[in-house]
Write a protein that holds these residues in place. Structure first.
Motif, PDB file in Angstrom:
ATOM      1  N   LYS A  79       0.835  -1.200   0.000  1.00 19.17           N
ATOM      2  CA  LYS A  79       0.000   0.000   0.000  1.00 19.17           C
ATOM      3  C   LYS A  79       0.867   1.246   0.000  1.00 19.17           C
ATOM      4  O   LYS A  79       0.627   2.193  -0.736  1.00 19.17           O
ATOM      5  CB  LYS A  79      -0.919  -0.004   1.222  1.00 19.17           C
ATOM      6  CG  LYS A  79      -1.848   1.209   1.271  1.00 19.17           C
ATOM      7  CD  LYS A  79      -2.772   1.131   2.453  1.00 19.17           C
ATOM      8  CE  LYS A  79      -3.699   2.336   2.487  1.00 19.17           C
ATOM      9  NZ  LYS A  79      -4.586   2.319   3.658  1.00 19.17           N
ATOM     10  N   SER A  80       1.929   1.241   0.829  1.00 19.14           N
ATOM     11  CA  SER A  80       2.823   2.388   0.899  1.00 19.14           C
ATOM     12  C   SER A  80       3.505   2.622  -0.437  1.00 19.14           C
ATOM     13  O   SER A  80       3.654   3.750  -0.875  1.00 19.14           O
ATOM     14  CB  SER A  80       3.866   2.161   1.998  1.00 19.14           C
ATOM     15  OG  SER A  80       4.801   3.201   2.016  1.00 19.14           O
ATOM     16  N   ARG A 116       2.407   2.059  -3.300  1.00 15.25           N
ATOM     17  CA  ARG A 116       1.483   2.522  -4.325  1.00 15.25           C
ATOM     18  C   ARG A 116       1.131   3.991  -4.150  1.00 15.25           C
ATOM     19  O   ARG A 116       0.464   4.565  -4.985  1.00 15.25           O
ATOM     20  CB  ARG A 116       0.193   1.687  -4.315  1.00 15.25           C
ATOM     21  CG  ARG A 116       0.401   0.189  -4.439  1.00 15.25           C
ATOM     22  CD  ARG A 116       1.313  -0.172  -5.594  1.00 15.25           C
ATOM     23  NE  ARG A 116       0.761   0.196  -6.872  1.00 15.25           N
ATOM     24  CZ  ARG A 116       1.484   0.330  -7.982  1.00 15.25           C
ATOM     25  NH1 ARG A 116       2.798   0.145  -7.944  1.00 15.25           N
ATOM     26  NH2 ARG A 116       0.906   0.658  -9.122  1.00 15.25           N
ATOM     27  N   GLU A 117       1.538   4.580  -3.058  1.00 18.15           N
ATOM     28  CA  GLU A 117       1.232   5.989  -2.834  1.00 18.15           C
ATOM     29  C   GLU A 117       2.061   6.857  -3.768  1.00 18.15           C
ATOM     30  O   GLU A 117       3.271   6.711  -3.862  1.00 18.15           O
ATOM     31  CB  GLU A 117       1.503   6.364  -1.376  1.00 18.15           C
ATOM     32  CG  GLU A 117       0.570   5.672  -0.393  1.00 18.15           C
ATOM     33  CD  GLU A 117       0.920   5.969   1.049  1.00 18.15           C
ATOM     34  OE1 GLU A 117       1.929   6.685   1.278  1.00 18.15           O
ATOM     35  OE2 GLU A 117       0.213   5.494   1.935  1.00 18.15           O
ATOM     36  N   GLY A 118       1.395   7.764  -4.472  1.00 11.89           N
ATOM     37  CA  GLY A 118       2.081   8.659  -5.384  1.00 11.89           C
ATOM     38  C   GLY A 118       2.115  10.077  -4.856  1.00 11.89           C
ATOM     39  O   GLY A 118       1.645  10.353  -3.745  1.00 11.89           O
ATOM     40  N   LEU A 167      -2.125  11.075  -4.703  1.00 14.45           N
ATOM     41  CA  LEU A 167      -2.668  10.150  -5.695  1.00 14.45           C
ATOM     42  C   LEU A 167      -2.134   8.741  -5.474  1.00 14.45           C
ATOM     43  O   LEU A 167      -1.171   8.537  -4.733  1.00 14.45           O
ATOM     44  CB  LEU A 167      -2.325  10.637  -7.102  1.00 14.45           C
ATOM     45  CG  LEU A 167      -2.902  12.011  -7.465  1.00 14.45           C
ATOM     46  CD1 LEU A 167      -2.281  12.541  -8.748  1.00 14.45           C
ATOM     47  CD2 LEU A 167      -4.421  11.931  -7.612  1.00 14.45           C
ATOM     48  N   ILE A 168      -2.757   7.758  -6.139  1.00 14.68           N
ATOM     49  CA  ILE A 168      -2.383   6.361  -5.970  1.00 14.68           C
ATOM     50  C   ILE A 168      -1.957   5.790  -7.318  1.00 14.68           C
ATOM     51  O   ILE A 168      -2.728   5.803  -8.278  1.00 14.68           O
ATOM     52  CB  ILE A 168      -3.558   5.526  -5.410  1.00 14.68           C
ATOM     53  CG1 ILE A 168      -4.104   6.149  -4.113  1.00 14.68           C
ATOM     54  CG2 ILE A 168      -3.125   4.076  -5.186  1.00 14.68           C
ATOM     55  CD1 ILE A 168      -3.121   6.185  -2.979  1.00 14.68           C
ATOM     56  N   TRP A 169      -0.709   5.298  -7.388  1.00 19.76           N
ATOM     57  CA  TRP A 169      -0.241   4.677  -8.615  1.00 19.76           C
ATOM     58  C   TRP A 169      -1.100   3.463  -8.959  1.00 19.76           C
ATOM     59  O   TRP A 169      -1.454   2.672  -8.089  1.00 19.76           O
ATOM     60  CB  TRP A 169       1.209   4.230  -8.486  1.00 19.76           C
ATOM     61  CG  TRP A 169       2.202   5.337  -8.389  1.00 19.76           C
ATOM     62  CD1 TRP A 169       3.055   5.595  -7.350  1.00 19.76           C
ATOM     63  CD2 TRP A 169       2.475   6.337  -9.377  1.00 19.76           C
ATOM     64  NE1 TRP A 169       3.833   6.699  -7.617  1.00 19.76           N
ATOM     65  CE2 TRP A 169       3.504   7.171  -8.863  1.00 19.76           C
ATOM     66  CE3 TRP A 169       1.953   6.616 -10.642  1.00 19.76           C
ATOM     67  CZ2 TRP A 169       4.008   8.263  -9.569  1.00 19.76           C
ATOM     68  CZ3 TRP A 169       2.456   7.703 -11.349  1.00 19.76           C
ATOM     69  CH2 TRP A 169       3.473   8.507 -10.815  1.00 19.76           C
ATOM     70  N   SER A 223      -4.135   3.486  -9.961  1.00 22.48           N
ATOM     71  CA  SER A 223      -5.575   3.715  -9.805  1.00 22.48           C
ATOM     72  C   SER A 223      -6.198   4.055 -11.153  1.00 22.48           C
ATOM     73  O   SER A 223      -5.530   4.493 -12.084  1.00 22.48           O
ATOM     74  CB  SER A 223      -5.839   4.833  -8.796  1.00 22.48           C
ATOM     75  OG  SER A 223      -5.267   6.055  -9.253  1.00 22.48           O
ATOM     76  N   GLU A 275     -11.413   5.638  -9.760  1.00 18.45           N
ATOM     77  CA  GLU A 275     -10.882   5.652  -8.393  1.00 18.45           C
ATOM     78  C   GLU A 275     -10.317   7.023  -8.040  1.00 18.45           C
ATOM     79  O   GLU A 275     -10.444   7.467  -6.894  1.00 18.45           O
ATOM     80  CB  GLU A 275      -9.804   4.571  -8.253  1.00 18.45           C
ATOM     81  CG  GLU A 275     -10.381   3.162  -8.282  1.00 18.45           C
ATOM     82  CD  GLU A 275      -9.324   2.081  -8.421  1.00 18.45           C
ATOM     83  OE1 GLU A 275      -9.552   0.957  -7.923  1.00 18.45           O
ATOM     84  OE2 GLU A 275      -8.272   2.364  -9.029  1.00 18.45           O
ATOM     85  N   GLN A 331     -11.625   9.883  -5.065  1.00 16.08           N
ATOM     86  CA  GLN A 331     -10.811  10.655  -4.125  1.00 16.08           C
ATOM     87  C   GLN A 331     -11.195  12.135  -4.129  1.00 16.08           C
ATOM     88  O   GLN A 331     -10.659  12.913  -3.350  1.00 16.08           O
ATOM     89  CB  GLN A 331      -9.329  10.554  -4.485  1.00 16.08           C
ATOM     90  CG  GLN A 331      -8.677   9.218  -4.204  1.00 16.08           C
ATOM     91  CD  GLN A 331      -7.184   9.286  -4.496  1.00 16.08           C
ATOM     92  OE1 GLN A 331      -6.736   9.087  -5.619  1.00 16.08           O
ATOM     93  NE2 GLN A 331      -6.407   9.593  -3.459  1.00 16.08           N
ATOM     94  N   ASP A 374       5.752   5.931 -12.752  1.00 18.45           N
ATOM     95  CA  ASP A 374       5.908   4.644 -12.085  1.00 18.45           C
ATOM     96  C   ASP A 374       6.585   3.693 -13.071  1.00 18.45           C
ATOM     97  O   ASP A 374       6.069   3.435 -14.156  1.00 18.45           O
ATOM     98  CB  ASP A 374       4.535   4.105 -11.661  1.00 18.45           C
ATOM     99  CG  ASP A 374       4.630   2.782 -10.937  1.00 18.45           C
ATOM    100  OD1 ASP A 374       4.853   1.753 -11.630  1.00 18.45           O
ATOM    101  OD2 ASP A 374       4.466   2.747  -9.713  1.00 18.45           O
TER     102      ASP A 374
END
Length: 201
Positions: A24-25, A27-29, A33-35, A37, A41, A45, A182
């Protein structure tokens, strides 16, 4: 025996939880934002997306209302490739007006570079002034605009490629620009792009 089985089960439970937390960590961008996603999704947010016509980086959108945008960030573009997975983030600042020498812009660039260095490590720095008049301070942004002056830094980690650099609209107006990619999802995007190109030719 029961105690041994119980301890083994506990160990694997802790291991799975730790792995999940690490994933999870990872994937944090940037900007909250979330890589990986999808556009849906991202909208969940609270991000406001407006689709762009160009497909150079796959399905791409201008984005507003990012969870953690920084103060002088004006334009953001999110690229989701061909399979709706966020892999590239472009951020551009508000204009720095009446700054032909780039003094104010370079100060901000230095501050942001320091923050990026703390998070992603030492960058490869590319700072070079152009020839002739572009080597003079008063023509700094003119050199950037014409491509004679280069001012950027690249950060690389096993998971990410990050670049911060300066761009100019005219000889007295400049902006900072940041690009985040990424690595893993980029490879997937490039593979899909090659397959599409092969099918089209």
């Amino acid at each position: 025996m029961k105690r041994t089985i119980w301890l083994s089960a506990l160990f694997f439970s802790v291991l799975l939880v730790s792995q999940s937390a690490g994933q999870k960590s990872n994937r944090e961008g940037p900007f909250g934002l979330i890589w990986g996603s999808s556009p849906e999704e991202a909208r969940a947010q609270g991000v406001e997306l407006k689709e762009l016509a160009g497909k150079e980086f796959g399905s791409s959108f201008t984005a507003a209302n990012l969870p953690l945008a920084i103060a002088d960030q004006e334009t953001s573009i999110l690229a989701f490739g061909y399979d709706d997975k966020l892999w590239r983030i472009l951020a551009i600042s508000k204009p720095f007006n009446n700054d032909p020498t780039g003094a104010n812009l370079k100060t901000r660039y230095t501050d942001l570079s320091a923050v990026l260095s703390e998070k992603y490590g030492k960058p490869a720095i590319f700072h070079s002034l152009g020839d002739s008049i572009y080597s003079q301070p008063q023509y700094f942004l003119a050199g950037v605009r014409g491509g004679d002056t280069k001012w950027f830094a690249n950060f690389e980690t096993p998971a990410l490629l990050v670049q911060i650099g300066l761009v100019a609209e005219d000889s007295s107006t400049g902006r900072w620009r940041m690009i985040f990619e990424d690595r893993a999802i980029k490879r997937s995007f490039e593979s899909s792009r090659r397959s599409r190109e092969k099918g089209a030719l």
